[in-house]
Design a protein around this motif. Structure first.
Motif, PDB file in Angstrom:
ATOM      1  N   CYS A  36       0.792  -1.232  -0.003  1.00 49.54           N
ATOM      2  CA  CYS A  36      -0.105  -0.004  -0.064  1.00 49.54           C
ATOM      3  C   CYS A  36       0.997   1.340   0.054  1.00 49.54           C
ATOM      4  N   GLY A  37       2.161   1.140  -0.121  1.00 52.25           N
ATOM      5  CA  GLY A  37       2.929   2.209  -0.168  1.00 52.25           C
ATOM      6  C   GLY A  37       3.625   2.795   1.172  1.00 52.25           C
ATOM      7  N   VAL A  38       3.494   2.220   2.175  1.00 52.83           N
ATOM      8  CA  VAL A  38       4.005   2.612   3.363  1.00 52.83           C
ATOM      9  C   VAL A  38       4.767   1.586   4.051  1.00 52.83           C
ATOM     10  N   THR A  39       5.583   1.958   4.958  1.00 52.32           N
ATOM     11  CA  THR A  39       6.499   1.255   5.943  1.00 52.32           C
ATOM     12  C   THR A  39       5.566   0.730   7.026  1.00 52.32           C
ATOM     13  N   VAL A  40       5.912  -0.188   8.083  1.00 55.05           N
ATOM     14  CA  VAL A  40       5.454  -0.464   9.361  1.00 55.05           C
ATOM     15  C   VAL A  40       5.412   0.504  10.235  1.00 55.05           C
TER      16      VAL A  40
END
Length: 153
Positions: A36-40
């Motif tokens: 989804c294009g984000v990091t944790v």
């Protein structure tokens, strides 16, 4: 003749099993949110921002247990992705407020659903009371250790 002392096996340690499970659960979730294009780490901050509303980065850093520098870097990335907007008070660049954009507010529930799915994927075989007990035991360890920072890596 020398007497050999018994050396515990890796598998004898609770920490071994916690790390084993954690690595697999975390890696699977990381892949999901990265799609989804984000990091944790960005997810953790976005989720906290949903609760906090408009806040300054220092407040967010304290809330999630990250350094101000880490939050600043994450904010830059999230602003670049148009998920977070910054504003200043009376043109004073030293005091900034950040909040989720409309896109950020739409993305957080999507990511939360992925977190829920990830939990189901790994823990749905547990009975409700077993899951409750597991979470309770883990929370107790966190409380006893006095840990405040959120797990992001």
């Amino acid at each position: 003749m020398a007497v050999k002392k018994s050396i515990s096996a890796l598998e004898d340690h609770a920490g071994y099993w916690l790390r084993y499970v954690s690595n697999h659960v975390s890696h699977a979730f990381s892949r999901k949110v990265e799609a989804c294009g984000v990091t944790v780490a960005e997810w953790v901050l976005l989720r906290e921002m949903l609760n906090a509303g408009a806040a300054n980065p220092s407040q967010l850093a304290e809330a999630v247990g990250m350094t101000r520098g880490t939050v600043s870097k994450l904010m830059q990335r999230l602003c670049h992705k148009k998920l977070v907007a910054r504003s200043t008070t009376d043109g004073d660049q030293r005091y900034q407020t950040v909040e989720l954009t409309a896109a950020g507010k739409r993305l957080v529930p999507v990511l939360a659903k992925l977190a829920d799915e990830n939990d189901r994927e790994f823990f749905s075989h547990l009975k409700a009371d077993e899951r409750t007990s597991l979470i309770s035991l883990l929370r107790d360890i966190v409380r006893r250790q006095g840990w405040k920072d959120l797990p992001v890596d």
